[in-house]
Design a protein around this motif. Sequence first.
Motif, PDB file in Angstrom:
ATOM      1  N   MET A  91      46.648  57.049  31.937  1.00 26.55           N
ATOM      2  CA  MET A  91      45.260  56.427  32.198  1.00 26.55           C
ATOM      3  C   MET A  91      44.797  55.560  31.276  1.00 26.55           C
ATOM      4  O   MET A  91      44.016  54.951  31.753  1.00 26.55           O
ATOM      5  N   LEU A  92      45.290  55.368  30.084  1.00 19.61           N
ATOM      6  CA  LEU A  92      44.885  54.216  29.054  1.00 19.61           C
ATOM      7  C   LEU A  92      45.430  52.879  29.883  1.00 19.61           C
ATOM      8  O   LEU A  92      44.590  51.866  29.645  1.00 19.61           O
ATOM      9  N   LEU A  93      46.646  52.973  30.374  1.00 23.87           N
ATOM     10  CA  LEU A  93      47.114  51.396  31.166  1.00 23.87           C
ATOM     11  C   LEU A  93      46.255  51.278  32.030  1.00 23.87           C
ATOM     12  O   LEU A  93      45.635  49.875  32.505  1.00 23.87           O
ATOM     13  N   GLY A  94      45.515  52.261  33.047  1.00 20.81           N
ATOM     14  CA  GLY A  94      44.584  52.157  34.171  1.00 20.81           C
ATOM     15  C   GLY A  94      43.383  51.623  33.464  1.00 20.81           C
ATOM     16  O   GLY A  94      42.631  50.680  34.096  1.00 20.81           O
ATOM     17  N   VAL A  95      42.905  52.108  32.302  1.00 21.88           N
ATOM     18  CA  VAL A  95      41.649  51.472  31.687  1.00 21.88           C
ATOM     19  C   VAL A  95      41.821  49.999  31.353  1.00 21.88           C
ATOM     20  O   VAL A  95      40.899  49.285  31.697  1.00 21.88           O
ATOM     21  N   LEU A  96      42.853  49.687  30.753  1.00 25.23           N
ATOM     22  CA  LEU A  96      43.073  48.262  30.430  1.00 25.23           C
ATOM     23  C   LEU A  96      43.176  47.327  31.509  1.00 25.23           C
ATOM     24  O   LEU A  96      42.499  46.217  31.636  1.00 25.23           O
ATOM     25  N   TYR A  97      43.862  47.813  32.921  1.00 20.01           N
ATOM     26  CA  TYR A  97      43.719  47.410  34.027  1.00 20.01           C
ATOM     27  C   TYR A  97      42.260  47.098  34.609  1.00 20.01           C
ATOM     28  O   TYR A  97      41.943  46.121  35.059  1.00 20.01           O
ATOM     29  N   ASN A  98      41.358  48.234  34.387  1.00 19.18           N
ATOM     30  CA  ASN A  98      40.094  47.867  35.015  1.00 19.18           C
ATOM     31  C   ASN A  98      39.327  47.207  34.302  1.00 19.18           C
ATOM     32  O   ASN A  98      38.459  46.113  34.839  1.00 19.18           O
ATOM     33  N   VAL A  99      39.736  46.805  32.772  1.00 17.30           N
ATOM     34  CA  VAL A  99      38.997  45.924  32.010  1.00 17.30           C
ATOM     35  C   VAL A  99      39.195  44.248  32.712  1.00 17.30           C
ATOM     36  O   VAL A  99      38.294  43.477  32.546  1.00 17.30           O
ATOM     37  N   ILE A 100      40.515  44.125  32.866  1.00 14.51           N
ATOM     38  CA  ILE A 100      40.757  42.796  33.517  1.00 14.51           C
ATOM     39  C   ILE A 100      40.356  42.763  34.936  1.00 14.51           C
ATOM     40  O   ILE A 100      39.901  41.576  35.175  1.00 14.51           O
ATOM     41  N   SER A 101      40.497  43.722  35.774  1.00 12.24           N
ATOM     42  CA  SER A 101      40.209  43.521  37.196  1.00 12.24           C
ATOM     43  C   SER A 101      38.856  43.713  37.583  1.00 12.24           C
ATOM     44  O   SER A 101      38.332  43.522  38.916  1.00 12.24           O
ATOM     45  N   LEU A 102      38.002  44.061  36.597  1.00 11.96           N
ATOM     46  CA  LEU A 102      36.686  44.410  37.050  1.00 11.96           C
ATOM     47  C   LEU A 102      35.475  43.256  36.084  1.00 11.96           C
ATOM     48  O   LEU A 102      34.900  43.931  35.381  1.00 11.96           O
ATOM     49  N   PRO A 103      35.808  42.065  36.310  1.00  8.75           N
ATOM     50  CA  PRO A 103      35.166  41.184  35.477  1.00  8.75           C
ATOM     51  C   PRO A 103      33.459  41.253  35.676  1.00  8.75           C
ATOM     52  O   PRO A 103      32.665  40.763  34.736  1.00  8.75           O
ATOM     53  N   ASN A 104      33.003  41.689  36.876  1.00  4.20           N
ATOM     54  CA  ASN A 104      31.606  41.627  37.142  1.00  4.20           C
ATOM     55  C   ASN A 104      30.798  42.656  36.769  1.00  4.20           C
ATOM     56  O   ASN A 104      29.721  42.962  37.262  1.00  4.20           O
ATOM     57  N   VAL A 105      31.658  43.881  36.451  1.00  4.12           N
ATOM     58  CA  VAL A 105      31.170  45.381  35.976  1.00  4.12           C
ATOM     59  C   VAL A 105      30.868  45.146  34.578  1.00  4.12           C
ATOM     60  O   VAL A 105      31.868  44.968  33.864  1.00  4.12           O
TER      61      VAL A 105
END
Length: 204
Positions: A91-105
């Motif tokens: 899940m932590l890897l998923g969080v890191l991916y979210n930070v990269i893939s959701l620049p507009n959030v």
Amino acid sequence: DYASPKRIVSIDAVKGFAIIFIMLAHTAGAWLDQDWIYIFGMIFAVLDILGPSLFIFLSALSVIFSIKRKQGVLPDKVIRARIFSRGLMIMLLGVLYNVISLPNVPFPLNLWGWNILMFIGFSQICAFYALKLRQPERIFIGLVIIATAPSLREVLYLNKDSNIIVWIFHFIITSPAPHVTLVPWIGIIFISTIFGEWLSQRLG
């Protein structure tokens, strides 16, 4: 158990096909023009459903094999700690991916998002607790979640801007990255644990 010599190759092979389905569904727009997308759109829509559902099903299945092999060998607290640590790490890897893939959030909202990594990590923990329920209860819960998911998500979406409580539930269940939303996919986990138990008994 990713470090176990008893991994079932056939499950890993089907996981590979599930990943291919996911990749095909998500990359189709980049290499198909409008005419081809119109012709094959339904096929890729099916792949977009089949790929994640199959991968989640098999991931939860693998957790059951891991738990069943260790029961009676390791204390329950150790088994729980290992399941939690592995699930939280994914899940932590998923969080890191979210930070990269959701620049507009905006931060910190961009930390939360149901991408495939977040859900796989969550499924590890959810499968552990689902085992504590009887099989008929798991079947009932899984089918109810799958059947009611479209209506629930529609209600949350339509009312999220008029009620802060509904907005919070919509954010948790759907998230800014609704690749693999909490419902209906969590229903698959409950059903998958039953097949995991059945196969673990058959294979010893």
